[in-house]
Design an enzyme around this catalytic site. Structure first.
Site, mmCIF file in Angstrom:
data_model
loop_
_atom_site.group_PDB
_atom_site.id
_atom_site.type_symbol
_atom_site.label_atom_id
_atom_site.label_comp_id
_atom_site.label_asym_id
_atom_site.label_seq_id
_atom_site.Cartn_x
_atom_site.Cartn_y
_atom_site.Cartn_z
ATOM 1 N N ARG A 49 -11.964 79.592 27.381
ATOM 2 C CA ARG A 49 -13.282 80.062 26.331
ATOM 3 C C ARG A 49 -13.097 81.655 26.208
ATOM 4 O O ARG A 49 -13.328 81.903 25.221
ATOM 5 C CB ARG A 49 -14.547 79.935 27.274
ATOM 6 C CG ARG A 49 -15.615 80.669 26.737
ATOM 7 C CD ARG A 49 -17.218 80.337 27.379
ATOM 8 N NE ARG A 49 -17.111 80.051 28.786
ATOM 9 C CZ ARG A 49 -17.031 80.950 29.748
ATOM 10 N NH1 ARG A 49 -17.044 82.271 29.448
ATOM 11 N NH2 ARG A 49 -17.023 80.499 30.998
ATOM 12 N N TYR A 111 -28.232 80.454 2.393
ATOM 13 C CA TYR A 111 -27.955 79.123 3.054
ATOM 14 C C TYR A 111 -29.107 78.714 3.891
ATOM 15 O O TYR A 111 -29.610 79.529 4.671
ATOM 16 C CB TYR A 111 -26.438 79.468 3.674
ATOM 17 C CG TYR A 111 -26.207 77.837 4.602
ATOM 18 C CD1 TYR A 111 -25.561 76.692 3.828
ATOM 19 C CD2 TYR A 111 -26.353 77.942 5.967
ATOM 20 C CE1 TYR A 111 -25.251 75.781 4.227
ATOM 21 C CE2 TYR A 111 -25.951 76.713 6.598
ATOM 22 C CZ TYR A 111 -25.492 75.626 5.622
ATOM 23 O OH TYR A 111 -25.118 74.461 6.487
ATOM 24 N N ASP A 184 -21.758 86.980 3.911
ATOM 25 C CA ASP A 184 -21.186 85.380 4.039
ATOM 26 C C ASP A 184 -20.341 85.006 2.693
ATOM 27 O O ASP A 184 -20.782 85.004 1.563
ATOM 28 C CB ASP A 184 -22.502 84.470 4.043
ATOM 29 C CG ASP A 184 -21.918 83.037 4.484
ATOM 30 O OD1 ASP A 184 -20.980 82.514 3.948
ATOM 31 O OD2 ASP A 184 -22.966 82.534 4.727
ATOM 32 N N LYS A 209 -15.521 74.767 5.078
ATOM 33 C CA LYS A 209 -15.609 74.699 3.897
ATOM 34 C C LYS A 209 -14.126 75.060 3.309
ATOM 35 O O LYS A 209 -13.288 74.351 3.648
ATOM 36 C CB LYS A 209 -16.627 75.522 3.195
ATOM 37 C CG LYS A 209 -18.081 75.433 3.906
ATOM 38 C CD LYS A 209 -18.597 74.276 3.851
ATOM 39 C CE LYS A 209 -19.875 74.016 4.535
ATOM 40 N NZ LYS A 209 -20.932 74.866 4.713
HETATM 41 C C1 PLP Z 1 -21.758 75.490 5.300
HETATM 42 C C2 PLP Z 1 -22.359 77.102 5.418
HETATM 43 C C3 PLP Z 1 -22.842 77.572 6.417
HETATM 44 C C4 PLP Z 1 -22.660 77.215 7.753
HETATM 45 O O1 PLP Z 1 -21.931 76.647 8.429
HETATM 46 P P1 PLP Z 1 -21.712 75.332 9.346
HETATM 47 O O2 PLP Z 1 -20.057 75.306 9.725
HETATM 48 O O3 PLP Z 1 -22.124 74.227 8.604
HETATM 49 O O4 PLP Z 1 -22.320 75.801 10.618
HETATM 50 C C5 PLP Z 1 -23.084 79.184 6.377
HETATM 51 N N1 PLP Z 1 -22.906 79.714 5.008
HETATM 52 C C6 PLP Z 1 -22.712 78.860 4.064
HETATM 53 C C7 PLP Z 1 -22.774 79.697 2.790
HETATM 54 C C8 PLP Z 1 -22.409 77.575 4.093
HETATM 55 O O5 PLP Z 1 -22.138 76.995 2.957
#
Ligand code: PLP
Length: 390
Positions: A49, A111, A184, A209
């Protein structure tokens, strides 16, 4: 060592194994590590961890990708921390930097999961937030002067309307007000945009993503350039334990090796799709920052290498026609998420953004969002053309 993005993506954090010569980092499944005498750790490994060699390789790789454009002094301190999901990374950053009584600013089209943390999780711990349109710098300045703010949370380009925020300008406003700027960077990926080089303090990724890129792993990361910030996040990463397993880290390392070439093709295909939609009689509006008509085009041109693989548009036939079209595509799969090699289509108002209907962050009901993949562009365009014809 590696100065350019493409080279760092393939080599940073993953030197050839000195023992075996393996060119790919091992996936270490061990949950614990033998000690050479009590408290005498081998290379700092104690318990998985806290740290694990596969995760350490991924974190070094991600730190390199977000810092290739920084000058050497700053670059030395850039640290990345991997999490089990993008939201776990967000939660960690929020709790590392915010305390009861603090205020944060979130974008008006953040988001959905970010909005949910700000609205439904943080208030319980005494943290308040305000929703501001971050493409309106005067509104941001007004908010910062009206109440003490600890953190500005930015996202650019945004989901699903692809609005663009000026990262350098936001960093300046935030720092003058004694706040931190978190960006982000999921939609752009570090290949297209490097917020730390523009003055941001923290970069967040849903590595699920573009970084993973193959729709086969959930993950997140937080990347910082200040040692004290790194220590706060490292502490909480271990203390709350939302870490990724070694197989997930391996998949992400495999993903980053091709990030540059994938992004190039995503952008190239998205440009063709955006231009096609922009001229299509069934489309009333196309959203892609690469179009000169896009209100954020100039800022995007300044802070991004290219304009990304996400394209949204409004269907002239209304919400039902939009839904019908999304069901009728064949190259595009009807699904949530984005950033994988395969093209995806969705109707935000009924899918990803259904929970924000009739709020200040609601999206047009006839909006269709495309994650343009890297299939052959001819097949992509024919598929859209047929589906639009109904
Ligand atoms: C998908 C996404 C998230 C969240 O991520 P997860 O891996 O689904 O927890 C945060 N910000 C953006 C812009 C996203 O597209």
């Amino acid at each position: 060592m590696s100065e350019k993005f493409e080279t760092a993506a393939i080599h940073a954090g993953q030197p050839t194994d000195p023992l075996t010569g393996a060119v790919v980092p091992a996936v270490h499944h061990s949950s614990t590590f033998a000690q050479d005498g009590v408290g005498n750790l081998r290379d700092g490994y104690e318990y998985a961890r806290s740290d694990n060699p596969t995760r350490r390789a991924l974190e070094a790789n991600l730190a390199a990708l977000e810092s290739v454009d920084l000058d050497a002094g700053v670059k030395q301190n850039v640290r990345a921390f991997a999490f089990a999901s993008g939201l776990a990374a967000e939660d960690n950053v929020m709790r590392a930097f915010l305390a009861p009584g603090d205020h944060l600013v979130v974008p008006n089209d953040a988001y959905g999961g970010t909005t949910r943390l700000a609205k439904q999780v943080l208030p319980k711990w005494g943290v308040e937030h305000s929703v501001v349109d971050l493409s309106d710098l005067a509104a941001v300045a007004q908010m910062l002067s009206s109440r003490p703010t600890k953190l500005i949370w930015a996202e650019t380009p945004t989901n699903p309307l692809l609005r663009v925020a000026d990262i350098a300008a936001l960093a300046k406003l935030a720092h003058e007000a004694g706040a931190l700027l978190v960006v982000d960077n999921t939609f752009a990926s570090p290949y297209l945009q490097q917020p730390l080089a523009l003055g941001a303090d923290v970069v967040i990724h849903s590595t699920t993503k573009y970084i993973g890129g193959h729709s086969d792993v959930i993950g997140g990361a937080a990347i910082v350039r200040d040692e004290a910030h790194a220590e706060q996040i490292r502490f909480l990463q271990n203390a709350s334990g939302a870490v990724p397993g070694p197989d997930d880290c391996y998949l992400l390392l495999r993903g980053t090796k091709t990030l540059a070439v994938r992004m190039q093709r995503h952008c190239e295909n998205a440009r063709a799709v955006a231009e096609f939609l922009n001229d299509h009689p069934q489309v009333t509006e196309t959203y892609w920052p690469g179009l000169v008509s896009h209100p954020g085009h100039e800022v995007a041109k300044r802070q991004m290498r290219d304009f990304g693989g996400m394209v949204s548009f409004r269907h002239s036939g209304g919400p039902d026609a939009a839904a019908m079209m999304a069901k009728n595509t064949q190259v595009f799969t009807l699904a949530e998420s984005l950033g994988g090699v395969e093209s995806l289509i969705e109707v935000p108002a009924r899918m990803t953004h259904a929970s924000v209907a009739e709020t200040e962050v609601a999206v047009p009901p006839d909006l269709v969002r495309l994650s343009v993949g890297i299939e052959h562009i001819d097949d992509i365009l024919v598929d859209l053309d047929k589906a639009l014809a109904g």
